[in-house]
Enzyme design. Sequence first.
Site, PDB file in Angstrom:
ATOM      1  N   SER A  38      -7.492   3.795   9.076  1.00  0.00           N
ATOM      2  CA  SER A  38      -8.235   3.701   7.824  1.00  0.00           C
ATOM      3  C   SER A  38      -7.525   2.766   6.843  1.00  0.00           C
ATOM      4  O   SER A  38      -8.116   1.833   6.294  1.00  0.00           O
ATOM      5  CB  SER A  38      -8.385   5.102   7.216  1.00  0.00           C
ATOM      6  N   ARG A  80     -14.536  12.430   6.924  1.00  0.00           N
ATOM      7  CA  ARG A  80     -13.288  13.152   7.235  1.00  0.00           C
ATOM      8  C   ARG A  80     -12.906  14.072   6.090  1.00  0.00           C
ATOM      9  O   ARG A  80     -12.391  15.178   6.303  1.00  0.00           O
ATOM     10  CB  ARG A  80     -12.161  12.158   7.520  1.00  0.00           C
ATOM     11  N   HIS A 118       0.857  -1.188   0.000  1.00  0.00           N
ATOM     12  CA  HIS A 118       0.000   0.000   0.000  1.00  0.00           C
ATOM     13  C   HIS A 118       0.888   1.231   0.000  1.00  0.00           C
ATOM     14  O   HIS A 118       1.838   1.314   0.773  1.00  0.00           O
ATOM     15  CB  HIS A 118      -0.913   0.039   1.226  1.00  0.00           C
ATOM     16  N   ASP A 127     -15.084   2.279   7.861  1.00  0.00           N
ATOM     17  CA  ASP A 127     -14.044   3.139   7.303  1.00  0.00           C
ATOM     18  C   ASP A 127     -14.541   3.890   6.084  1.00  0.00           C
ATOM     19  O   ASP A 127     -14.237   5.064   5.885  1.00  0.00           O
ATOM     20  CB  ASP A 127     -12.809   2.330   6.927  1.00  0.00           C
ATOM     21  N   LYS A 172      -8.602  -1.587   6.090  1.00  0.00           N
ATOM     22  CA  LYS A 172      -8.902  -2.135   4.757  1.00  0.00           C
ATOM     23  C   LYS A 172      -7.909  -3.211   4.370  1.00  0.00           C
ATOM     24  O   LYS A 172      -8.281  -4.254   3.811  1.00  0.00           O
ATOM     25  CB  LYS A 172      -8.891  -1.012   3.714  1.00  0.00           C
TER      26      LYS A 172
END
Lengths: 425, 425
Positions: A185, A170, A84, A163, A189
Site C-alpha cells: 500500500s 482493509r 514516508h 490501493d 503510492k
Amino acid sequence: MSFDAVDVIRTKRDGGVLSAEQIDWAVDAYTRGAIAEEQMASLAMAILLRGMTRPEVARWTDAMIRSGERMDWSELSSPTTDKHSTGGVGDKITLPLAPLVAACGAAVPQLSGRGLGHTGGTLDKLESIPGWRASLSNEEMLEVLRTAGAVVCAAGTGLAPADRKLYALRDVTGTVESIPLIASSIMSKKIAEGTGALVLDVKVGSGAFMKNASDARELARTMVDLGTDHGVRTVALLTAMDTPLGRAVGNAVEVAESVEVLSGGGPADVVELAVALAREMLIGAGLTDAKDPAEALRDGSAMDAWRRMITAQGGDPDAALPIPRESHEVKAPETGFLSRLDAYGVGVAAWRLGAGRARKEDTVSYAAGVTLHAKPGDEVREGQPLLTLHADETDRFERALEALEGAYEIGGKPDPQPLIIDRIA
Amino acid sequence: MSFDAVDVIRTKRDGGVLSAEQIDWAVDAYTRGAIAEEQMASLAMAILLRGMTRPEVARWTDAMIRSGERMDWSELSSPTTDKHSTGGVGDKITLPLAPLVAACGAAVPQLSGRGLGHTGGTLDKLESIPGWRASLSNEEMLEVLRTAGAVVCAAGTGLAPADRKLYALRDVTGTVESIPLIASSIMSKKIAEGTGALVLDVKVGSGAFMKNASDARELARTMVDLGTDHGVRTVALLTAMDTPLGRAVGNAVEVAESVEVLSGGGPADVVELAVALAREMLIGAGLTDAKDPAEALRDGSAMDAWRRMITAQGGDPDAALPIPRESHEVKAPETGFLSRLDAYGVGVAAWRLGAGRARKEDTVSYAAGVTLHAKPGDEVREGQPLLTLHADETDRFERALEALEGAYEIGGKPDPQPLIIDRIA
C-alpha cells in the site's frame, strides 16, 4: 487472462503462492468492480494469515501502481527525493523536513494523507494554516515544486486507485495489520508518485503501528526491496515511538513547533530526526555535496523554503494559527523524574480532544491537541504542569484524561533511549 | 450488547475465542445488515483458518437458529424424524427414504435444497415430476405431513435467515470448506425445522465434499454434538461416495430409479442405504417396534406413501417423466472388470449435460443426466455400453466427455468396498 475469484482466494487460503497472472487479474478486476468487496475482504484475510512471498508482494505492488498513473518529474532540473513515515504521535517531521531538503537543493514531491485513529495526518496539520490548500492538480504540483522546491499535497484519485479502494476495505475488515499489504500500500503510492529516492521512517513502539522491532524491521526490509526493485533508491530508518516526538501533539500546535525548528530552535528530538532524514534524502538524491541540513536550519534558508511552499499553496505563513478555546492542565502528582510518557496514551488523548478523526468523513479541530511540558528523563516537581490539553469544548477533557490514565509515571531517572534504532538499506 | 465488527474480526483473526455475546451480536448484526458483507467475509475466512471451539460452534448455530422461527410439529400424533445428506453423486436417497419411513409410522418433515455444482439437489429431482410443488406454507407442510406422513419441500425465508445470507456469501468468498461453518449451517436449518430426531448421511470420497474419512468424522462428530445439545436425537453414518450411488445421475432418471426402489427393485446400494438410514430414523423416533423398512419396500406400503406424498404436493405420480432429446453412449474400451468409476467425474459430466447449475439463478434440465450400465466390480466386454449421457442439446456432450476422461478404468476385479463406513452417535 481471466480467473475465477474463488479459485484465487482458495489458492492463498490453502497456503499456496499466487501467480503473477492471478495477481494482475485480481488487482485489476477489483479496481474495475469485477471482484466484489466481500471477495477481496476474504482474500485480504487469507493474505494476512498466510503471508506472501517476496515475488508476490512485488507483483501485487506493481499491479497497484499500474492501476493508475505514474507521475513523472523529469522536467525538473533538481533530483527528486521523498520521505514516508509509518505514523506516530507528534510526528510533524514532514513539515520542517520538506522545505529543509528543498533548501539543500533537492525537489520534494510529497503526496501525503490525513489522520485516522490516534496518529495525526500531515494534511490536517497544514490545513490549520489559513488559506493553505491540500488539493492540487498535477500541473499545480509541478508549479509549486518549481517555485518552492517542495510540495506537500493530497494524492489525486488517479494514483494507485486499487490501493485507495483496498485501503478503505482493509480499514473496516480487520485486515490492516498485514506486512505485505501495508508495504504494498505504502510503496505503490510512493512509487507512483514518481520520486527518484525515498527514505522510510518506520516507527517502532507503543505509539506506532509496529509495536516491536522485529516486525518493524520486516516491514522496512519489504519496503526497501520493493522500492529498489522499482528503481527508487530506498533506505529505511527504524525510529523510536514510545513517547511523542517533540512537545506538541495536534494540528496547529505541531505547525507552531515546526516553525520553531525552521527558525533554528525547537525540541532536540524533532531537530535530530529531521536532520537525519534530510541527510538520507539528499544522499538518495545523489546530492552528496549539498549544504548540510543542520546549516540550512541555522542560516534561515529552510525557513525561506517553508514560506515559499506555504505561500505557493495559498497559505499565509504569517497568519495567526487557530487558538483553542478551552484548556486543562495535568499536573505532576509528585516530585521525581518523568520516567515514562506513553505515546499511545497521548495520541488517543489528542484524538479524543478533537485533533483526529474516528471515521474518514469526520472533521478535525485544528486547535485541539496536547502540549508536553516535560519529556521522559526530565526532572519534575509535584504540582508543576506536565501536560496541557487543548480543545474547543470542555466536555472533551474527561475522555482525554481517561486515555492518559497510566500513560505517565514519575520515578527514577530512566536510561536514555536512542531515537534512531537502525538503518536498513 | 453492541460490539465493533473490526474487534470481533481481530479476535478470531488473532486466534482468540469469540465470546457468546460477540457471537450473538455478530450473527444478529449481520442478519440486520449492521455488519457489512465484506466484514462477514473477512470473519468467515478467519474462522475457516483459525477454527472454532465446540462452545463457539454451538453458540454460532444457536444464534443462527434464533435469527428466524423454529418450527413445531407437536400437533402431529407421530414422532418426527429426518435425514440430511452432505451431498453426493446420484444421491436420490431422500426420494424413496421419506415415504419409506412414513410407511413405518414416523413423520418426516424434510426441508431440502437445490443442487449447486456437481451434486444434485433433491428439489430439482422432484420438480421433474409434472405438477409437483417445492414451495409450501407452514400450514401446507402440516397438511401434507398429516395426509402422507412425509413432506419434502423448500425451506421458507423465515427459517435461519442468517444462514441463508451467510451461505450465499461463503459460496462466492472461498469460505465454504470450514467444518464449523458447514456444521452450523446444516444443523441450524435442521434444528429450526423442528424434527425430533435426525440421521446424518456424511459422504466421504471423490464425489463428496469431504475427501477423507478423518474430515468426515470430524464434521459428523461436530454435527452430532450440535444436534444432541439442542435436544434432537442425532446419529451420523459415514458412507462411501467414491462412485455414484445407484445407476442414475440427474433429475428425472433419479426419480425413475427411486420409483424402482419403492416397487421393491432398484440397485442394491440404493436399497441398502435407504433401509439402513430408515432404520436409524425409526430408532431416533423411538419406534423400535415399527415395521422393518425392507418389508415396507416389499409390501407396497412405501410406494403408497410415495404416491400420497407426491399427490399432496400437486404432482402426478403416474405422469410421464421428461425424456431427453439427445443421448450418447460411452462404450467399454476393452474387456475386463470395471475397476473404478469416479463419482466426481460422473457428477461433473451430469452437471455439464444440464442436470446441475453453476449459479443459483441457472435453470436445470430435468431430462439431462447419466445412466450407468456397469458399476465397479462388474465384468464388461469391449464395445458394450458403459454409460449413456442424456442432454437436451448435442453440443453438451463434448465437455461432459472431457469430465469423464480418466474417470473410469477397466482392469482387475476390485476389492469390494463397504458402503457404510462408520456410525457416530
